[in-house]
Design an enzyme around this catalytic site. Structure first.
Site, PDB file in Angstrom:
ATOM      1  CE  LYS A   1       1.149  -1.590   2.935  1.00  0.00           C
ATOM      2  NZ  LYS A   1       0.811  -2.991   3.287  1.00  0.00           N
TER       3      LYS A   1
ATOM      4  CG  PHE B   1      -3.132  -5.510   5.858  1.00  0.00           C
ATOM      5  CD1 PHE B   1      -2.249  -6.248   5.065  1.00  0.00           C
ATOM      6  CD2 PHE B   1      -4.485  -5.602   5.602  1.00  0.00           C
ATOM      7  CE1 PHE B   1      -2.727  -7.061   4.043  1.00  0.00           C
ATOM      8  CE2 PHE B   1      -4.969  -6.415   4.578  1.00  0.00           C
ATOM      9  CZ  PHE B   1      -4.088  -7.140   3.807  1.00  0.00           C
TER      10      PHE B   1
ATOM     11  CG  ASP C   1       3.846  -4.837   1.013  1.00  0.00           C
ATOM     12  OD1 ASP C   1       4.510  -4.108   1.754  1.00  0.00           O
ATOM     13  OD2 ASP C   1       3.351  -5.910   1.414  1.00  0.00           O
TER      14      ASP C   1
ATOM     15  CG  ASP D   1      -8.351  -8.818  -0.718  1.00  0.00           C
ATOM     16  OD1 ASP D   1      -7.296  -8.415  -1.251  1.00  0.00           O
ATOM     17  OD2 ASP D   1      -8.518 -10.001  -0.377  1.00  0.00           O
TER      18      ASP D   1
ATOM     19  CG  ASP E   1      -3.555  -3.310  -5.080  1.00  0.00           C
ATOM     20  OD1 ASP E   1      -2.410  -3.630  -5.472  1.00  0.00           O
ATOM     21  OD2 ASP E   1      -4.310  -4.108  -4.485  1.00  0.00           O
TER      22      ASP E   1
HETATM   23  P1  IMP Z   1       4.133  -6.969  -3.099  1.00  0.00           P
HETATM   24  O1  IMP Z   1       4.676  -7.323  -1.744  1.00  0.00           O
HETATM   25  O2  IMP Z   1       4.604  -5.625  -3.551  1.00  0.00           O
HETATM   26  O3  IMP Z   1       4.406  -8.063  -4.082  1.00  0.00           O
HETATM   27  O4  IMP Z   1       2.569  -6.849  -2.943  1.00  0.00           O
HETATM   28  C1  IMP Z   1       1.812  -7.987  -3.221  1.00  0.00           C
HETATM   29  C2  IMP Z   1       0.349  -7.802  -3.169  1.00  0.00           C
HETATM   30  O5  IMP Z   1      -0.025  -7.912  -1.816  1.00  0.00           O
HETATM   31  C3  IMP Z   1      -0.264  -6.480  -3.621  1.00  0.00           C
HETATM   32  O6  IMP Z   1      -0.505  -6.428  -4.995  1.00  0.00           O
HETATM   33  C4  IMP Z   1      -1.565  -6.525  -2.864  1.00  0.00           C
HETATM   34  O7  IMP Z   1      -2.504  -7.288  -3.572  1.00  0.00           O
HETATM   35  C5  IMP Z   1      -1.187  -7.217  -1.585  1.00  0.00           C
HETATM   36  N1  IMP Z   1      -0.967  -6.268  -0.479  1.00  0.00           N
HETATM   37  C6  IMP Z   1       0.184  -5.729  -0.034  1.00  0.00           C
HETATM   38  N2  IMP Z   1      -0.033  -4.900   1.000  1.00  0.00           N
HETATM   39  C7  IMP Z   1      -1.374  -4.911   1.182  1.00  0.00           C
HETATM   40  C8  IMP Z   1      -2.238  -4.210   2.105  1.00  0.00           C
HETATM   41  O8  IMP Z   1      -1.837  -3.406   2.959  1.00  0.00           O
HETATM   42  N3  IMP Z   1      -3.562  -4.490   1.971  1.00  0.00           N
HETATM   43  C9  IMP Z   1      -4.070  -5.354   1.054  1.00  0.00           C
HETATM   44  N4  IMP Z   1      -3.305  -6.008   0.183  1.00  0.00           N
HETATM   45  C10 IMP Z   1      -1.970  -5.779   0.249  1.00  0.00           C
HETATM   46 MG    MG Z   2      -2.406  -7.134  -5.974  1.00  0.00          MG
END
Ligand code: IMP
Ligand code: MG
Length: 181
Positions: free
Chosen positions: A125, A146, A97, A153, A94
């Site tokens: 992001k 967010f 981040d 979710d 999805d």
């Molecule tokens: P990462 O920081 O790239 O490892 O992102 C980790 C996980 O955090 C993603 O796969 C999402 O499941 C969740 N996540 C990050 N940002 C958001 C957001 O804005 N809304 C909902 N879930 C998020």
């Molecule tokens: Mg995820």
């Protein structure tokens, strides 16, 4: 909640990504590996736009977030995916981040014997991603807010929204995320 991307905008963007993947991987054996739970809706829509013959797998990863602000401990399904030898693997999630989840998954996937591993996400992001980290392909770049909907979710809720919305605090301010380190 404030809508950031409509279902129609997402559908158009997902179709464009599918066309790019069709062109990039033409003639190659491809397996899409969807990252659950957040990548579920995106995976389902993306595979139905592809013309390429693909195989589909899923893997579970979760980073516990008690608050919206901070990524917690990352857990990745230790199951070894079978049948990927010699195939091009596309990790489908999805959101990119900080990039922690997909970069860790990329390392894990390197042990699956695939011919290549790349990442494709709906949302990036960019400003929050750690230096040097980027998805190989993405549909939309969004600010460090967010967001929920289309599989994403907040505490298990809102995954079924057809579009992407910015989660707002009670006063109506968006839940802004701090830059990651
Ligand atoms: P990462 O920081 O790239 O490892 O992102 C980790 C996980 O955090 C993603 O796969 C999402 O499941 C969740 N996540 C990050 N940002 C958001 C957001 O804005 N809304 C909902 N879930 C998020
Ligand atoms: Mg995820």
């Amino acid at each position: 909640m404030q809508e950031l991307l409509s279902a129609q905008q997402i559908a158009t963007g997902v179709a464009q990504l599918a066309a790019r993947l069709d062109a990039r991987f033409a003639g190659q054996p491809v397996t899409l590996v969807g990252v659950l739970d957040g990548g579920l809706v995106f995976l389902a829509d993306l595979i139905r736009q592809l013309r390429l013959p693909v195989q589909v797998e899923t893997i579970r990863a979760s980073s516990y977030r008690g608050a919206t602000q901070q990524a917690g401990e990352l857990w990745i399904d230790p199951r070894r995916l079978e049948g990927l030898a010699g195939r091009q693997v596309i990790l489908v999630d999805d959101i990119f981040d900080t990039g922690e989840t997909l970069e860790r998954l990329r390392e894990v996937a390197a042990g699956w014997g695939a011919a290549g591993v790349c990442t494709a996400v709906l949302l990036w992001k960019r400003a929050r991603s750690r230096a040097g980290r980027a998805p190989d392909d993405y549909v939309f770049e969004i600010p460090g807010l967010f967001v929920v909907g289309y599989g994403l979710d907040y505490k298990g809720e809102h995954r079924q929204l057809p579009g992407i919305a910015v989660l707002t605090h009670q006063g109506g301010d968006p839940a802004r995320l701090p830059p990651s380190t």
